[in-house]
Design a protein around this motif. Structure first.
Motif, PDB file in Angstrom:
ATOM      1  N   GLY A  52      17.658  34.196  26.763  1.00 35.12           N
ATOM      2  CA  GLY A  52      17.296  33.354  27.889  1.00 35.12           C
ATOM      3  C   GLY A  52      16.182  32.361  27.633  1.00 35.12           C
ATOM      4  N   VAL A  54      15.164  28.759  26.189  1.00 36.91           N
ATOM      5  CA  VAL A  54      15.859  27.518  25.849  1.00 36.91           C
ATOM      6  C   VAL A  54      15.098  26.732  24.791  1.00 36.91           C
ATOM      7  CG1 VAL A  54      16.761  25.375  26.757  1.00 36.91           C
ATOM      8  CG2 VAL A  54      16.766  27.407  28.183  1.00 36.91           C
ATOM      9  N   PHE A  56      14.666  23.367  22.893  1.00 36.74           N
ATOM     10  CA  PHE A  56      15.019  21.960  22.933  1.00 36.74           C
ATOM     11  C   PHE A  56      14.813  21.292  21.588  1.00 36.74           C
ATOM     12  CE2 PHE A  56      16.119  22.016  27.051  1.00 36.74           C
ATOM     13  CZ  PHE A  56      15.128  21.999  28.014  1.00 36.74           C
ATOM     14  N   LEU A 101       3.237  31.459  19.143  1.00 41.26           N
ATOM     15  CA  LEU A 101       2.404  30.591  19.959  1.00 41.26           C
ATOM     16  C   LEU A 101       2.767  30.664  21.433  1.00 41.26           C
ATOM     17  CD1 LEU A 101       0.210  28.506  19.229  1.00 41.26           C
ATOM     18  CD2 LEU A 101       1.946  26.754  19.464  1.00 41.26           C
ATOM     19  N   ARG A 104       4.701  34.438  24.565  1.00 39.73           N
ATOM     20  CA  ARG A 104       4.004  35.283  25.527  1.00 39.73           C
ATOM     21  C   ARG A 104       3.981  34.624  26.898  1.00 39.73           C
ATOM     22  NH1 ARG A 104      -1.365  34.861  23.380  1.00 39.73           N
ATOM     23  NH2 ARG A 104      -0.465  33.142  22.206  1.00 39.73           N
ATOM     24  N   LEU A 105       4.280  33.309  26.933  1.00 40.95           N
ATOM     25  CA  LEU A 105       4.199  32.573  28.184  1.00 40.95           C
ATOM     26  C   LEU A 105       5.583  32.468  28.813  1.00 40.95           C
ATOM     27  CD1 LEU A 105       2.071  29.732  26.674  1.00 40.95           C
ATOM     28  CD2 LEU A 105       1.240  31.692  27.946  1.00 40.95           C
ATOM     29  N   ARG A 106       5.655  31.738  29.913  1.00 38.21           N
ATOM     30  CA  ARG A 106       6.950  31.596  30.576  1.00 38.21           C
ATOM     31  C   ARG A 106       7.918  30.754  29.750  1.00 38.21           C
ATOM     32  NH1 ARG A 106       6.359  28.836  35.766  1.00 38.21           N
ATOM     33  NH2 ARG A 106       4.199  28.417  35.231  1.00 38.21           N
ATOM     34  N   GLY A 107       9.198  30.871  30.091  1.00 40.08           N
ATOM     35  CA  GLY A 107      10.252  30.204  29.336  1.00 40.08           C
ATOM     36  C   GLY A 107      10.062  28.714  29.181  1.00 40.08           C
ATOM     37  N   ILE A 108       9.622  28.048  30.253  1.00 42.66           N
ATOM     38  CA  ILE A 108       9.514  26.591  30.205  1.00 42.66           C
ATOM     39  C   ILE A 108       8.499  26.156  29.155  1.00 42.66           C
ATOM     40  CG2 ILE A 108       7.871  26.590  32.134  1.00 42.66           C
ATOM     41  CD1 ILE A 108      10.273  23.752  31.571  1.00 42.66           C
ATOM     42  N   PHE A 109       7.445  26.959  28.957  1.00 38.50           N
ATOM     43  CA  PHE A 109       6.448  26.589  27.960  1.00 38.50           C
ATOM     44  C   PHE A 109       6.997  26.686  26.561  1.00 38.50           C
ATOM     45  CE2 PHE A 109       3.094  25.663  30.667  1.00 38.50           C
ATOM     46  CZ  PHE A 109       3.025  26.607  31.670  1.00 38.50           C
ATOM     47  N   SER A 111      10.081  26.112  25.822  1.00 38.97           N
ATOM     48  CA  SER A 111      10.934  24.937  25.682  1.00 38.97           C
ATOM     49  C   SER A 111      10.125  23.690  25.374  1.00 38.97           C
ATOM     50  CB  SER A 111      11.742  24.721  26.957  1.00 38.97           C
ATOM     51  OG  SER A 111      12.488  25.861  27.267  1.00 38.97           O
ATOM     52  N   ILE A 112       9.043  23.482  26.118  1.00 44.53           N
ATOM     53  CA  ILE A 112       8.210  22.300  25.864  1.00 44.53           C
ATOM     54  C   ILE A 112       7.620  22.381  24.466  1.00 44.53           C
ATOM     55  CG2 ILE A 112       6.267  20.934  26.638  1.00 44.53           C
ATOM     56  CD1 ILE A 112       8.185  20.948  28.730  1.00 44.53           C
ATOM     57  N   ALA A 113       7.202  23.571  24.078  1.00 49.57           N
ATOM     58  CA  ALA A 113       6.613  23.718  22.740  1.00 49.57           C
ATOM     59  C   ALA A 113       7.618  23.344  21.667  1.00 49.57           C
ATOM     60  CB  ALA A 113       6.119  25.142  22.537  1.00 49.57           C
ATOM     61  N   ARG A 187      16.510  38.933  29.191  1.00 53.05           N
ATOM     62  CA  ARG A 187      17.069  37.783  29.894  1.00 53.05           C
ATOM     63  C   ARG A 187      17.260  38.083  31.382  1.00 53.05           C
ATOM     64  NH1 ARG A 187      22.887  36.752  28.384  1.00 53.05           N
ATOM     65  NH2 ARG A 187      23.081  38.378  29.949  1.00 53.05           N
TER      66      ARG A 187
ATOM     67  N   LEU B  97      16.848  29.626  32.796  1.00 53.61           N
ATOM     68  CA  LEU B  97      17.529  28.907  31.728  1.00 53.61           C
ATOM     69  C   LEU B  97      18.376  27.780  32.286  1.00 53.61           C
ATOM     70  CD1 LEU B  97      19.335  30.373  28.713  1.00 53.61           C
ATOM     71  CD2 LEU B  97      20.623  28.950  30.235  1.00 53.61           C
ATOM     72  N   ILE B 100      16.260  24.820  33.592  1.00 49.04           N
ATOM     73  CA  ILE B 100      15.723  24.033  32.480  1.00 49.04           C
ATOM     74  C   ILE B 100      16.828  23.207  31.840  1.00 49.04           C
ATOM     75  CG2 ILE B 100      14.692  24.197  30.198  1.00 49.04           C
ATOM     76  CD1 ILE B 100      13.247  26.694  31.108  1.00 49.04           C
ATOM     77  N   PHE B 104      17.219  19.093  31.572  1.00 48.00           N
ATOM     78  CA  PHE B 104      17.369  18.509  30.249  1.00 48.00           C
ATOM     79  C   PHE B 104      18.619  17.645  30.207  1.00 48.00           C
ATOM     80  CE2 PHE B 104      16.430  18.135  25.915  1.00 48.00           C
ATOM     81  CZ  PHE B 104      17.586  18.251  25.188  1.00 48.00           C
ATOM     82  N   LEU B 276       0.166  21.737  22.196  1.00 49.15           N
ATOM     83  CA  LEU B 276       0.342  23.007  21.500  1.00 49.15           C
ATOM     84  C   LEU B 276      -0.964  23.786  21.425  1.00 49.15           C
ATOM     85  CD1 LEU B 276       2.750  22.281  18.527  1.00 49.15           C
ATOM     86  CD2 LEU B 276       3.202  23.537  20.616  1.00 49.15           C
ATOM     87  N   LEU B 279      -1.619  25.323  24.794  1.00 46.87           N
ATOM     88  CA  LEU B 279      -0.730  26.452  25.032  1.00 46.87           C
ATOM     89  C   LEU B 279      -1.165  27.668  24.241  1.00 46.87           C
ATOM     90  CD1 LEU B 279       2.832  24.873  25.132  1.00 46.87           C
ATOM     91  CD2 LEU B 279       1.511  25.820  27.016  1.00 46.87           C
ATOM     92  N   GLY B 280      -1.655  27.410  23.035  1.00 47.35           N
ATOM     93  CA  GLY B 280      -2.041  28.537  22.197  1.00 47.35           C
ATOM     94  C   GLY B 280      -3.370  29.155  22.589  1.00 47.35           C
TER      95      GLY B 280
END
Lengths: 315, 289, 419
Positions: A52, A54, A56, A101, A104-109, A111-113, A187, B97, B100, B104, B276, B279-280
């Motif tokens: 689950g 994503v 990108f 990195l 541990r965070l939510r899914g969207i983070f 994806s952005i990463a 998921r 999912l 998102i 996208f 990044l 976030l880290g």
């Protein structure tokens, strides 16, 4: 298990035999792309469909595999299978890194990463003149091909077929094993899974590493295939969109979904690219993606299952 | 690096930073407050820029064009949120999912749609303040940056005051904090969220106009701004509107200094790099809730 | 229901396509047309030039067919859009060779899209007519490459001529600005070497990523370094952005000469909106309506081209590329007619040994497939006014300031021509 192994060997035998009667180089040029997408879609699905999360930035893992192979080929003339292993290793590490990195965070983070990693790596490669930088690097393919293959392109086609079979085998293993069960639990409801004792972080990291490694393997032969490599096309958004769209359209729940999606979309795109403008072709992929996400989230597999149920219930 | 160049870089960075803050406002609202995974926000910006370009071909001043398009984008935002909510947020599992992936896909469709409609070439607008500059001591500052700066400060101030002082504005902040409590108070959270998303989309119209004033726009520009807008929003901290300005300034100045020292090749990586790192190290951002 | 139908359709079409692609090539009958294949930018940064170039080539095809064709057969032009994207060209040329089965190949317009197919043509040992590339064959050294571009091999005719003009104006210091792309880097490297040999001192040297749109920061840095000469190697979008940036914040009073290798300042759709912002820039061109460039046939060609250009919505003046693409066709025609064959080795030998007569003058090739005698005009924009395309139709606006054999006017310091 037995059936799968026989099926896989049969596929490999067919792929090896095709060059005996198909001599047109352009066929291999196009078919290679479809096989490549089978690997990318399958790899994406290990983290996306099963867990689950994503991704990108599939292009980043793909391109790093390609550039690792190029750098090693230029430095020590590394043979192709080792290039693929090296590409897979580096991209796998990249997957692990991005995972550590952000998973541990939510899914969207996450994806952005992945987008961030893609752009940063692209910028880095643009500034690395050893592999050609923004200008790119032309690569002279070896003139002889091993075994009975008449051209190096045919050999690349077969090698990508092998990688595809391996990728699908990995996905199948993940799906049917305890790894897959854990990922599905994540998921469906990550906090519940945590509370039940599922080692969520480790599972996610494993999936991210494997996913990255397979994408890197798909990318490694890219420079040899094109006789040229440059950053903008290696990091192209089409890889990210296709790697996402193919599993979603094919069906994310089972390892065969991405394969169906890749063969279908990949083949149609190859045919359409030279007849209609390539933007229109890519637009169609985007539209199909949205349509499926909204109306048929289980993909083609889901539609088939629904049809079977309906047919079964009317009997 | 030369001290004079550094000084000039910082000044440009401040102007640029406020511009970045303005284009990120919509995202701060949609993603920061409403938790919508709005990856398509930069694409809406580019859409606004092209709308400005189209009106510009008819001779309309870009700022005016941006203002005129705001109501259109507002309605568009209402529709998008309504669709998103009824398709994704209402249902249960797997929405993360799909939501998102949906945005996208939308972002991608907008980009490629613009390419099909306009081609990949860069588009510009003409205005008396574009292409001229004003002298401030030794430095010549392009007027388009001054205009962008001015409008950016204006939008940000208006939006911040709106959210803090008006009833609907406070309701929007409330729905972000505690939806249940809001419901108990008799307000419909879905209506409020839809309204907020529409405001966020409306800002894209004016911010898009600023985008094409500041420089030429091509359909692929959205991808670069994903980094910049998300960097600003995450650095500010989700839910903090005023933090957006601070974060924007940090990004603007950092980018300007990198541009002046190491060169243009590394500039795109600055936003994503900061993102990044945040976030880290501190995912909650500077002022996050 | 949908999905099975779609799957069936996709499967059937895939099967059909595979069979079509895989079928052994049809035997060429005598009545079959001679196919000329090219992948050329119709969209993207080089699209403006590419469309005009393709019209030039198409006009040659039409003229040849009106005269009865080549070797008694009609000539057919097969062209695909490479979108100015180097990664697309290998696929296009593989398709041209293996699916369309073309007899003759013309290279894409520009160095960047051409570089990727050099390994391909070398490995298959094919004749490739270069199309305005710069030093594309320097590393690969293919013996069947003939580039139609007036600058010859290396940067001597290009950078050298520009830098000489700078020195003549009293310049001692130089700044370099180059895009990080094949063409610009090749040119800039050559120019740097010549600059060093001339004893010029480099005060600023910056590469920038392709498609950069904001040059204010770089122009500020250039101004800070106070150079006498600024050498730029850029592609169309960047060239336009740079001219605007110089106009917006100024490049400083020290600069006497700026320009050199700015592609795009020859395309009418780019020149027109820039208008008077162009004044003072000294840049390369390939053909301008000045009296030293009136080769036999070119005036007539341009008249016919300009008539068609309006209809087909391409560059209305057509000075830069169309005559050269027409000339590529003429060279192929001359070689095929003289050797009475389509064999690439025979054609390559002929072109290497003989003088080619075209509307851009007579051409002889050297050992690496470049013009043995360069004929590259350096022009300076003088007296250009805004929003006026017709001013460029006659002489006087793009004055040739070097080399001496083509000169029609004197170079002015940059500052003098700026209001």
């Amino acid at each position: 298990m037995g059936r799968f192994v026989i099926g896989a060997l049969a596929v490999l035998a067919v792929l090896a035999a095709i060059p005996l009667w198909v001599t047109n180089e352009y066929f291999y040029f196009a078919a290679y792309v479809v096989l490549q997408f089978i690997v990318l879609a399958t790899a994406w699905n290990i983290l996306g469909g099963f867990a689950g999360y994503v991704n990108f930035g599939s292009a980043a893992f793909f391109a790093i595999g390609a550039y690792t192979a190029v750098a090693l080929f230029k430095a020590v003339n590394l043979p192709l299978p080792l290039q693929i292993l090296a590409g897979a290793a580096v991209s796998g590490l990249l997957g692990l890194g991005v995972g550590l990195l952000t998973l541990r965070l939510r899914g969207i983070f996450f994806s952005i990463a992945t987008i961030a990693v893609a752009i940063i790596l692209e910028t880095f490669i643009i500034n690395w003149s050893y592999v050609g930088g923004a200008k790119g690097l032309p690569i002279l393919r070896p003139t002889d091909a091993p075994l009975h293959f008449q051209s190096y392109l045919q050999w690349l086609f077969f090698v990508m077929g092998v990688v595809a079979v391996i990728a699908v085998a990995c996905a199948r293993y993940v799906q049917t094993s305890w790894l897959g069960r854990g990922l599905r639990a994540i998921r469906d409801n990550e906090s519940a899974a945590e509370c039940s004792g599922v080692p969520t972080l480790q599972l996610k990291l494993a999936a991210a590493t494997l996913s990255g490694a397979l994408m890197g393997a798909a990318g490694a032969p890219f420079a040899q295939y094109l006789s040229f490599i440059e950053p903008v096309s290696a990091f192209s958004l089409t890889y990210a969109v296709n790697a996402l769209a193919m599993p979603i359209i094919g069906g994310m729940a089972h390892w065969i979904g991405p394969v169906i999606g890749a063969i279908l979309l990949g083949t149609v795109q190859q045919i359409v690219t030279v007849t209609i403008s390539s933007e229109l072709n890519v637009l169609v992929v985007g539209v199909l993606l949205v349509v499926f996400v909204v109306a048929a989230p289980e993909g083609i597999l889901g539609l088939v299952a629904k049809l079977r149920r309906r047919v079964g219930s009317t009997k | 690096m030369d001290l004079e160049l550094l000084y000039e870089a910082i000044i440009s960075g401040i102007l640029l930073g406020c511009f970045y803050a303005a284009v990120s406002l919509g995202l701060s609202l949609a993603f920061g407050l409403l938790d919508v995974p709005h990856i398509a926000h930069p694409s809406f910006l580019v859409l606004g820029a092209f709308a400005t370009y189209m009106l510009g071909l008819q001779g309309v001043d870009p700022l005016l064009a941006g203002l005129l398009m705001m109501p259109v984008f507002f309605v568009f935002g209402l529709a998008v949120y309504q669709f998103y909510y009824s398709t994704f947020e209402k249902r249960g599992t797997d929405t993360g999912l799909r939501g998102i992936a949906f945005f996208f896909g939308v972002a991608f469709i907008v980009e490629v749609g613009l390419i099909v409609a306009f081609g990949v070439d860069q588009r510009l607008v003409e205005a008396p303040y574009i292409g001229t500059s004003t002298r401030f001591g030794e430095m010549r500052i392009p007027n388009r940056m001054l205009v962008a700066f001015g409008v950016a400060v204006l939008i940000t101030t208006v939006l911040t005051i709106y959210l803090a002082k008006t009833f609907t504005g406070r309701a929007i902040k409330a729905v972000a904090q505690d939806e249940g409590a809001l419901r108990l108070m008799g307000a419909d959270p879905v209506r409020i969220k839809r309204f907020a998303f529409a405001i966020a989309t409306a800002t894209c119209a004016l911010a898009g106009a600023l985008l094409i004033i500041v420089g030429p726009v091509d359909p692929g520009l959205g991808r670069l701004y994903i980094g910049r807008t998300f960097c600003v929003v995450v650095l500010a901290g989700l839910g903090s509107m005023s933090g957006t300005v601070v974060a924007g300034l940090i990004l603007g100045i950092a980018e300007s200094i990198v541009l002046a020292s190491v060169g243009a090749a590394w500039a795109p990586a600055v936003a994503f790099g900061i993102l990044l790192v945040v976030l880290g190290v501190r995912p909650a951002g500077l002022f996050g809730r | 229901m949908q999905h099975t139908r779609r799957k069936l359709l996709a499967g059937a079409s895939a099967l059909l396509a595979a069979t079509a692609l895989a079928a052994p090539g049809a035997v060429l009958a005598q009545g079959q047309p001679i196919k000329v294949g090219i992948g050329i930018a119709q969209t993207g940064p080089l699209g403006g030039g590419g469309k005009a170039a393709l019209l030039g080539l198409q006009m040659w095809v039409d003229d040849v067919n009106a005269k009865g064709g080549l070797l008694g057969r009609k000539v057919q032009l097969i062209a695909y859009d490479d979108q100015s994207n180097p990664a697309v060209t290998p696929g296009i040329y593989t398709k041209l060779l293996d699916v369309d089965k073309v007899d003759l190949l013309v290279a894409p317009y520009g160095t960047n899209p051409t570089a990727p197919i050099m390994p391909l043509v070398k490995q298959r040992d094919l004749l490739l007519m270069g199309n305005f590339s710069f030093d594309a064959n320097a590393k690969i050294q293919h013996d069947k490459w003939f580039n139609n571009a007036p600058w010859g091999a290396g940067a001597v005719a290009w950078g050298g001529t520009f830098l000489e003009a700078g020195k003549a104006l009293g310049g001692k210091t130089i700044a370099f600005l180059a895009a990080d792309a094949e063409f610009a880097q090749n040119l800039a490297t050559g120019a740097r070497a010549i600059s060093k040999a001339m004893g010029l001192q480099t005060v600023y040297d910056q590469n920038y990523p392709p498609n950069t749109v904001d040059f204010s920061s770089m122009i500020r840095a250039v101004r800070n370094a106070k150079p006498d000469i600024v050498f730029v190697a850029s592609y169309p979008g960047e060239s336009a952005a740079l001219v605007r940036a110089v106009n917006e914040i100024g490049v400083g009073s020290s600069v006497k000469l700026i320009g050199g290798g700015m592609v795009g300042l020859q395309f009418t759709p780019i020149m027109e909106p820039l208008g008077s912002m162009l004044n003072g820039f000294v840049n390369f061109h390939s053909w301008v309506p000045e009296k030293t460039m009136d080769f036999p046939g070119v005036a007539d060609f341009l008249k016919r081209y300009q008539a068609r250009a309006v209809q087909e919505k391409v560059d209305p003046l057509g000075f830069y590329l169309p005559p050269y693409n027409y000339a590529i066709g003429q060279m192929l025609e001359q070689a095929v007619t003289a050797t009475k064959s389509l064999d690439h080795k025979m054609l390559a030998d002929y072109i290497r040994k003989n003088e080619m007569k075209t509307i851009v003058g007579n051409i002889r090739y050297d050992a690496v497939g470049e013009w043995a005698t360069p004929r590259l005009p350096m022009i300076q924009f003088q007296g250009v006014t805004d929003k006026n395309v017709d001013q460029f139709r006659g002489p006087g606006r793009q004055v040739i300031i070097a080399p001496a054999k083509l000169q029609t006017g004197n170079v002015q310091p940059f500052d003098k021509l700026r209001k």
